[in-house]
Design a protein around this motif. Structure first.
Motif, PDB file in Angstrom:
ATOM      1  N   THR A 160       0.874  -1.181   0.000  1.00 43.97           N
ATOM      2  CA  THR A 160       0.000   0.000   0.000  1.00 43.97           C
ATOM      3  C   THR A 160       0.902   1.218   0.000  1.00 43.97           C
ATOM      4  OG1 THR A 160      -1.733  -1.134   1.233  1.00 43.97           O
ATOM      5  CG2 THR A 160      -1.794   1.279   1.230  1.00 43.97           C
ATOM      6  N   PRO A 161       0.826   2.132  -1.013  1.00 42.26           N
ATOM      7  CA  PRO A 161       1.743   3.269  -1.061  1.00 42.26           C
ATOM      8  C   PRO A 161       1.502   4.245   0.082  1.00 42.26           C
ATOM      9  CG  PRO A 161       0.073   3.449  -2.777  1.00 42.26           C
ATOM     10  CD  PRO A 161      -0.114   2.101  -2.149  1.00 42.26           C
TER      11      PRO A 161
ATOM     12  N   ASP B 219       5.482   6.449  -3.383  1.00 40.65           N
ATOM     13  CA  ASP B 219       4.992   7.734  -2.870  1.00 40.65           C
ATOM     14  C   ASP B 219       3.521   7.958  -3.243  1.00 40.65           C
ATOM     15  OD1 ASP B 219       7.556   8.080  -2.066  1.00 40.65           O
ATOM     16  OD2 ASP B 219       8.130   9.351  -3.777  1.00 40.65           O
ATOM     17  N   ALA B 220       2.910   9.016  -2.597  1.00 44.41           N
ATOM     18  CA  ALA B 220       1.538   9.450  -2.935  1.00 44.41           C
ATOM     19  C   ALA B 220       1.535  10.957  -3.139  1.00 44.41           C
ATOM     20  CB  ALA B 220       0.565   9.059  -1.825  1.00 44.41           C
ATOM     21  N   SER B 221       0.367  11.545  -3.255  1.00 43.90           N
ATOM     22  CA  SER B 221       0.258  12.984  -3.569  1.00 43.90           C
ATOM     23  C   SER B 221       0.736  13.846  -2.407  1.00 43.90           C
ATOM     24  CB  SER B 221      -1.192  13.339  -3.889  1.00 43.90           C
ATOM     25  OG  SER B 221      -2.008  13.095  -2.762  1.00 43.90           O
TER      26      SER B 221
ATOM     27  N   THR C 200      -4.531  13.752   3.208  1.00 43.65           N
ATOM     28  CA  THR C 200      -5.594  12.839   3.631  1.00 43.65           C
ATOM     29  C   THR C 200      -6.226  13.357   4.913  1.00 43.65           C
ATOM     30  OG1 THR C 200      -4.366  10.980   2.686  1.00 43.65           O
ATOM     31  CG2 THR C 200      -6.146  10.462   4.228  1.00 43.65           C
TER      32      THR C 200
ATOM     33  N   THR D 110       0.959   8.015   1.725  1.00 42.61           N
ATOM     34  CA  THR D 110       0.069   9.089   1.269  1.00 42.61           C
ATOM     35  C   THR D 110       0.818  10.343   0.868  1.00 42.61           C
ATOM     36  OG1 THR D 110      -0.204   9.768   3.558  1.00 42.61           O
ATOM     37  CG2 THR D 110      -1.870   8.284   2.642  1.00 42.61           C
ATOM     38  N   CYS D 111       2.100  10.466   1.215  1.00 41.33           N
ATOM     39  CA  CYS D 111       2.900  11.595   0.765  1.00 41.33           C
ATOM     40  C   CYS D 111       4.350  11.142   0.694  1.00 41.33           C
ATOM     41  CB  CYS D 111       2.735  12.814   1.650  1.00 41.33           C
ATOM     42  SG  CYS D 111       3.483  12.647   3.286  1.00 41.33           S
ATOM     43  N   CYS D 112       5.143  11.983   0.121  1.00 43.33           N
ATOM     44  CA  CYS D 112       6.516  11.549  -0.147  1.00 43.33           C
ATOM     45  C   CYS D 112       7.349  11.391   1.095  1.00 43.33           C
ATOM     46  CB  CYS D 112       7.198  12.526  -1.119  1.00 43.33           C
ATOM     47  SG  CYS D 112       7.320  14.202  -0.452  1.00 43.33           S
TER      48      CYS D 112
END
Length: 785
Positions: A467-468, A534-536, A566, A470-472
């Protein structure tokens, strides 16, 4: 001389009504006077000219002087008189007047010397007392109506204490129709009264003309009905062979009838049999007129058995070696015992019993029995369950067998049927593939077997799902591991370099490459490498701003906006002094002016660059006001936006009601200050002025004011004034805000003066009364109730 005599006997001079006869003789005659008494005229009257026979009427005589003698035909001499005629009667009265008078007798003679000579007259008199009497009579007729008499018949109450007595009245004489009164109750037309309890009653009858007759009568009752009920105990506790013997007396006499519990058909005898022990019965007896009496009776019984049973369970499930021991209190004579439907025995111990529920019967010498049940138990059956681990990566004899016991008694030992000795351990190791039998034995020697098969395990293989984050930079990534093959049902998981865990999920991972491992129950492992992606990212901007209203205030508002990330978000607002606000929301209220540094953290603990929010004030704060005390009043150097406050002791300061003017006359002791408000901005409070309320702000020896009573009640204010200098006095009543709500003017005076005024429309509370006499002033507190 003739004129002299006539004047002497003139009737007006004697003031009596008399017939006067006068004889004058010229020579040798005797002259005397006589008097006659006039009879009085009287009339008679009656308070009632027609009366009931035997009733009273009052007779009055009029016209008889108080000095006269009055006598009635009844020989009574008073006036008025009371008479009681029994038939029509004529009553008369005679009034006799007696008068005592003075009577004078005169002798006159005349002599002459010659025929031409003047004659000579001689007069001689004598005096006497004379009594004269006269009587007048009158009569009056009194008529009577027929009298009446009563014949009263009382019917007794049927039973003692009941309300069924009766009174009947018969009238003799009088004039119909009649009315009847019983015990001072209202008159009624019925001549009977029913529903009476025993007692004394007064009966009055009244006829058409109002004539009455009275009689007393007593309603009787029979003597109370009594009942004795004697119980006889049952033969055995709980038996139904008890008896009751009941005997009734009194009331209206026999023959008496008896019944139980108001239900059975009455019987002529008081003997009741076959009654249950320890049961409450109500015995009822009735006399010959159905008057009843009841008694409650409980049938006694012998002491019941107290049976105590003690059971010892069977040693093993299904064995017949349990026991029951009996202990008994009660009963009569020697006791015998049996269990179930077996024979009676004298011993109190029963052996060789399997697990079951048994009824124990006890019987005494009278054949009375008692029963009690008890359960003979047994241990929970010894049961074994076995599991195995197959041979694995550690070799051909790396298999194991584990056994778990339930039930039984005490500690359990275990033995493989292929091994000679037992062990307390529940694990057998060093096993190859094949089928094994394990026998368990508990502390009572009870045994049970279980079979288990040892097999061969497949090679352990691991798989991963990512599961990635939510942020870098956020540690919000996750990896879940799964496996196939291996030994046993449980697995252990780890990120290499960290401890093992039972959970296959690894969370809180930052974007990175991770090496993970899975291990089965025997320690065989497999590894895998996983990269968390990573995510947004998030962005933070300034939102709406509301500046502070007043300089130095804290009513500013500001908001920031976030994009990405999130939810939920946590916002950190830092002041110029590096303090962080406790509220962690995007919108802040109650902020003072200044520049705030704002950062955000989302639910994955990702953050972004900060923003700066600046708040300014809209209006300045009014300057601090100044308060002075002058002549018992407080003055402030402002004219608008005024609010006075007072504080007493350690209590919080409170605003003075309606105190918004520059001048305040304090109505109570305390510390006073003022606050100025402009454009919604409040100034700092003025310095406090400590005010102590006394009778006068500046004592004046020659001017005194008192209010009595104080507190004032009844709506009347009474003021006492005293002054040495002549002057008028002005009175003003002030409320808590210093507002004049009542005033009076007292004209000029010297010395003491009292005055009272109504306090119309003045509500209850505490007020100040200010009195001014030229340059003198007195102020005092007035409480209105």
């Amino acid at each position: 001389m003739k004129k002299m005599l006539l004047a002497l006997f003139h009737p007006v001079r004697w003031q009596i009504r008399l017939f006067i006869a006068t004889v004058i003789c010229l020579t040798g005659c005797l002259v005397h006077t006589s008097y006659a008494q006039v009879p009085p005229v009287i009339t008679l009257s009656a308070s009632s000219a027609t009366v009931c026979a035997g009733s009273n009427t009052v007779l009055t005589a009029s016209g008889c002087p108080t000095t006269a003698a009055l006598r009635w035909s009844t020989n009574q001499t008073t006036n008025p008189v009371t008479v009681t005629p029994t038939q029509a009667t004529i009553f008369s009265a005679t009034c006799t007047v007696t008068t005592t008078s003075v009577v004078t007798t005169t002798a006159i003679s005349t002599s002459a010397v010659n025929a031409t000579a003047v004659s000579t007259t001689y007069v001689s008199s004598t005096t006497a007392l004379v009594s004269n009497s006269a009587s007048g009579s009158a009569s009056i007729s009194i008529q009577t109506t027929p009298g009446l008499s009563l014949s009263v018949t009382a019917t007794p109450a049927v039973c003692n204490g009941t309300s069924d007595g009766r009174i009947a009245v018969a009238v003799v004489g009088g004039t119909a129709p009649f009315q009847y009164q019983f015990n001072s109750q209202p008159f009624q037309s019925e001549n009977t009264l029913s529903g009476l309890r025993a007692g004394a009653y007064t009966v009055v009858a009244r006829d058409l003309r109002g004539c009455t007759a009275t009689a007393n009568v007593t309603v009787t009752q029979p003597v109370p009905l009594s009942l004795t009920a004697t119980p006889t105990s049952s033969r055995c506790a709980g038996g139904d062979d008890g008896t009751i013997v009941a005997v009734a007396s009194g009331g209206n006499g026999g023959p008496f009838r008896y019944s139980l519990n108001f239900q059975t058909t009455p019987q002529p005898t008081g003997l009741f049999t076959n009654l249950k022990a320890n049961t409450l019965y109500t015995v009822v007896a009735a006399d010959q007129r159905d008057c009843i009496v009841a008694r409650e009776v409980t049938i006694p019984q012998p002491n019941s058995y107290t049976i105590s049973l003690t059971a010892q369970p069977a040693k093993c499930a299904g064995s017949a070696d349990g026991t029951v021991a009996i202990s008994v209190r009660g009963g009569t004579g020697n006791l015998i015992y049996r269990i179930g439907n077996g024979p009676f025995q004298s011993g109190t111990l029963f052996t060789g019993l399997a697990a079951n529920t048994y009824e124990v019967t006890v019987q005494d010498a009278n054949g009375c029995q008692g029963r009690e049940s008890i359960a003979v138990g047994q241990p929970t059956p010894l049961r074994l369950t076995a599991t195995s681990t197959p041979i694995n990566c550690f070799g051909l004899t790396s298999g194991t067998a584990s056994v778990t016991a339930s039930g039984g008694t005490g500690a359990v030992t275990y033995r493989l049927t292929t091994a000679p000795a037992s062990q307390t351990s529940t694990v057998f190791t060093g096993l190859g593939t094949g089928e094994y039998t394990i026998v368990g034995t508990d502390a009572n020697g009870c045994t049970t077997p279980v079979s288990v098969t040892v097999g061969r395990a497949d090679v352990l293989r691991v798989q991963a799902a990512m599961t990635p984050a939510t942020c870098c930079v956020c540690p919000t990534g996750a990896v879940r591991l799964s496996s196939t093959g291996g030994s046993g049902a449980t697995r252990q998981y780890q990120i290499i370099g960290q401890p093992y865990q039972a959970n296959a999920q690894f969370a809180g991972l930052r974007p990175n490459a991770y090496q993970l491992r899975v291990a089965d129950e025997v320690g065989c492992t497999d590894t895998v490498t996983v990269r968390v992606t990573d995510a947004s990212a998030m962005t933070l901007t300034t939102g709406t701003i509301k500046n502070v209203l007043c300089a130095g205030g804290s009513d500013g508002e500001a908001a920031v906006q976030v994009a990405g990330g999130t939810r939920p978000f946590t916002f950190f607002w830092q002041t110029e002094r590096k303090d962080t606000l406790q509220t962690r929301t995007a919108t802040q209220t109650n902020l003072p002016e200044g520049t705030y540094t704002v950062s955000v953290l989302d639910s994955n603990r990702c953050t972004t660059s900060t923003v700066f929010v600046t708040l300014r004030s809209q209006f300045p704060v009014p300057t601090k006001p100044t308060v002075q005390l002058s002549g018992g009043a407080l003055l402030v150097d402002q004219t608008v936006g005024i609010q006075w406050y007072v504080q007493q002791g350690t209590n919080p300061a409170r605003p003075v009601p309606n105190a918004t003017r520059p001048v305040l006359t304090p109505f109570e002791s305390g510390q006073y200050y003022v606050v100025i408000t402009a454009n919604g901005c409040s100034s700092p409070p003025s310095d406090r002025v400590n005010f102590v309320l006394t009778a006068t702000p500046e004592p004046v020896a020659d001017f005194t004011v008192r209010v009595a009573p104080n507190p004032v009640s009844g709506g009347q204010l009474r003021v006492e004034l005293e002054q040495a200098q002549r002057s008028a006095v002005s009175l003003n009543l002030l409320d808590a805000s210093g507002r004049v709500i009542w005033q009076q003017q007292v004209p000029a005076f010297t010395g003491k003066k009292q005055a009272t005024w109504p306090l119309t429309g003045i509500s209850t509370g505490t007020y100040l009364l200010k009195a001014d006499a030229d340059s003198r002033r007195a102020v005092l507190r007035v409480v209105v109730e």
